[in-house]
Structures are given as structure tokens and as C-alpha cells.
Write a protein that holds these residues in place. Structure first.
Motif, PDB file in Angstrom:
ATOM      1  N   SER A 110       0.805  -1.217   0.000  1.00 32.40           N
ATOM      2  CA  SER A 110       0.000   0.000   0.000  1.00 32.40           C
ATOM      3  C   SER A 110       0.838   1.267   0.000  1.00 32.40           C
ATOM      4  O   SER A 110       0.298   2.364   0.097  1.00 32.40           O
ATOM      5  CB  SER A 110      -0.914   0.016   1.232  1.00 32.40           C
ATOM      6  N   GLY A 111       2.117   1.135  -0.058  1.00 38.11           N
ATOM      7  CA  GLY A 111       3.000   2.305  -0.057  1.00 38.11           C
ATOM      8  C   GLY A 111       3.393   2.723   1.345  1.00 38.11           C
ATOM      9  O   GLY A 111       2.586   2.662   2.264  1.00 38.11           O
ATOM     10  N   THR A 112       4.639   3.122   1.500  1.00 34.65           N
ATOM     11  CA  THR A 112       5.145   3.585   2.790  1.00 34.65           C
ATOM     12  C   THR A 112       6.413   4.407   2.555  1.00 34.65           C
ATOM     13  O   THR A 112       6.894   4.490   1.429  1.00 34.65           O
ATOM     14  CB  THR A 112       5.403   2.412   3.767  1.00 34.65           C
ATOM     15  N   THR A 113       6.939   4.983   3.612  1.00 39.38           N
ATOM     16  CA  THR A 113       8.160   5.775   3.535  1.00 39.38           C
ATOM     17  C   THR A 113       9.267   5.050   4.293  1.00 39.38           C
ATOM     18  O   THR A 113       9.060   4.617   5.431  1.00 39.38           O
ATOM     19  CB  THR A 113       7.943   7.173   4.138  1.00 39.38           C
ATOM     20  N   VAL A 114      10.443   4.939   3.673  1.00 45.80           N
ATOM     21  CA  VAL A 114      11.535   4.145   4.235  1.00 45.80           C
ATOM     22  C   VAL A 114      12.860   4.875   4.069  1.00 45.80           C
ATOM     23  O   VAL A 114      13.072   5.576   3.078  1.00 45.80           O
ATOM     24  CB  VAL A 114      11.622   2.773   3.515  1.00 45.80           C
ATOM     25  N   SER A 115      13.754   4.689   5.040  1.00 46.36           N
ATOM     26  CA  SER A 115      15.147   5.110   4.928  1.00 46.36           C
ATOM     27  C   SER A 115      16.027   3.888   5.105  1.00 46.36           C
ATOM     28  O   SER A 115      15.759   3.056   5.976  1.00 46.36           O
ATOM     29  CB  SER A 115      15.506   6.140   6.005  1.00 46.36           C
ATOM     30  N   VAL A 116      17.051   3.766   4.268  1.00 50.16           N
ATOM     31  CA  VAL A 116      18.001   2.655   4.373  1.00 50.16           C
ATOM     32  C   VAL A 116      19.414   3.228   4.477  1.00 50.16           C
ATOM     33  O   VAL A 116      19.804   4.067   3.676  1.00 50.16           O
ATOM     34  CB  VAL A 116      17.909   1.709   3.143  1.00 50.16           C
ATOM     35  N   PHE A 117      20.132   2.764   5.473  1.00 50.26           N
ATOM     36  CA  PHE A 117      21.517   3.159   5.699  1.00 50.26           C
ATOM     37  C   PHE A 117      22.374   1.896   5.599  1.00 50.26           C
ATOM     38  O   PHE A 117      22.009   0.864   6.172  1.00 50.26           O
ATOM     39  CB  PHE A 117      21.701   3.816   7.061  1.00 50.26           C
ATOM     40  N   GLU A 118      23.493   1.981   4.902  1.00 51.30           N
ATOM     41  CA  GLU A 118      24.356   0.804   4.789  1.00 51.30           C
ATOM     42  C   GLU A 118      25.809   1.182   5.054  1.00 51.30           C
ATOM     43  O   GLU A 118      26.207   2.320   4.850  1.00 51.30           O
ATOM     44  CB  GLU A 118      24.190   0.117   3.454  1.00 51.30           C
ATOM     45  N   LYS A 119      26.559   0.189   5.512  1.00 55.95           N
ATOM     46  CA  LYS A 119      27.976   0.377   5.844  1.00 55.95           C
ATOM     47  C   LYS A 119      28.701  -0.883   5.403  1.00 55.95           C
ATOM     48  O   LYS A 119      28.238  -1.999   5.634  1.00 55.95           O
ATOM     49  CB  LYS A 119      28.105   0.559   7.353  1.00 55.95           C
ATOM     50  N   HIS A 120      29.840  -0.709   4.747  1.00 59.22           N
ATOM     51  CA  HIS A 120      30.622  -1.832   4.253  1.00 59.22           C
ATOM     52  C   HIS A 120      32.049  -1.680   4.790  1.00 59.22           C
ATOM     53  O   HIS A 120      32.669  -0.637   4.608  1.00 59.22           O
ATOM     54  CB  HIS A 120      30.618  -1.848   2.721  1.00 59.22           C
ATOM     55  N   ASN A 121      32.526  -2.725   5.467  1.00 63.80           N
ATOM     56  CA  ASN A 121      33.838  -2.692   6.113  1.00 63.80           C
ATOM     57  C   ASN A 121      34.725  -3.831   5.625  1.00 63.80           C
ATOM     58  O   ASN A 121      34.230  -4.879   5.229  1.00 63.80           O
ATOM     59  CB  ASN A 121      33.696  -2.808   7.632  1.00 63.80           C
ATOM     60  N   ALA A 122      36.038  -3.637   5.759  1.00 64.42           N
ATOM     61  CA  ALA A 122      36.995  -4.679   5.406  1.00 64.42           C
ATOM     62  C   ALA A 122      36.970  -5.762   6.458  1.00 64.42           C
ATOM     63  O   ALA A 122      36.531  -5.601   7.540  1.00 64.42           O
ATOM     64  CB  ALA A 122      38.385  -4.095   5.278  1.00 64.42           C
TER      65      ALA A 122
END
Length: 122
Positions: A110-122
Motif C-alpha cells: 500500500s505504499g510507505t516511507t523508508v530510509s536505508v543506511f548501509e555500511k561496508h567494512n573490510a
């Protein structure tokens, strides 16, 4: 005697890879070059009023020009799927894998609002 292993963060700063509305048609996030990293973390914040499905996808395929393919149906595979992240809730996910590229895919009936945060490490 326990063994303790310390690692130093060699990855870039946190990436705000998605911030906006999600519909039933679905939306892909940006393609991120993660070839130098093995530890991958994602935080999904559902700030809308409907549940959201979240998928992490990966690819090792590069086109002849060395760039990743945006043909998600043929050259990408699912790394992790998280269905039904309820409105007002969040998800924290971390895993170890080795792909050249990563992206995300979001859908909401039905639709929504989203935030995605990502982090990539060695």
C-alpha cells in the motif's frame, strides 16, 4: 585462553542508499561497489504507515566497460530477504559475503516511507 581479533574500519562512511516512498511496483537502490569489503551492515527504518519488504541483492557480473549491469533479473542474486517490516519499526542486519556489487530492493503493498543506511567494512 580466548582469542580476540580487532579490525580497523577500512570502509567508507555510512551510505544513505534510500530515503523516500516505496510502492507495490518496487524500487531498487543504487548499485554500490563493495568488492573491497566483506562485512556488510544495513539499517532499515520504516517511518511510513504500511509494512515494507526489504531485499539485499548482489552481483559479480561486469559489462564489457567494467561497469555493473542494471539487469537485475538476469545478473543479480538475492543475498537476504526480510518481509513485513511493520510501520514504525526498523531492521538491523549484518552479514559476511563477497560480491563485487550490492543493491537493495524494496516493495510495499500500500505504499510507505523508508530510509536505508548501509555500511561496508573490510
Amino acid at each position: 585462553m580466548a582469542r580476540v581479533e580487532l579490525t580497523q574500519n577500512k570502509g567508507p562512511e555510512v551510505i544513505n542508499s534510500f530515503n523516500g516512498g516505496v510502492t507495490s511496483a518496487g524500487v531498487y537502490g543504487p548499485i554500490v561497489n563493495v568488492r573491497l569489503y566483506t562485512l556488510h551492515s544495513y539499517q532499515v527504518l520504516n517511518t511510513g504507515s504500511q509494512s515494507v519488504d526489504f531485499k539485499i541483492i548482489g552481483s559479480n557480473y561486469t559489462k564489457s566497460d567494467g561497469e555493473p549491469s542494471s539487469d537485475f533479473a538476469n545478473f543479480w542474486t538475492t543475498i537476504s530477504t526480510h518481509n513485513g517490516i511493520a510501520a514504525g519499526n526498523s531492521l538491523a542486519y549484518s552479514d559476511i559475503w563477497n560480491f563485487k556489487f550490492a543493491s537493495i530492493y524494496l516493495t510495499s503493498a500500500s505504499g510507505t516511507t523508508v530510509s536505508v543506511f548501509e555500511k561496508h567494512n573490510a
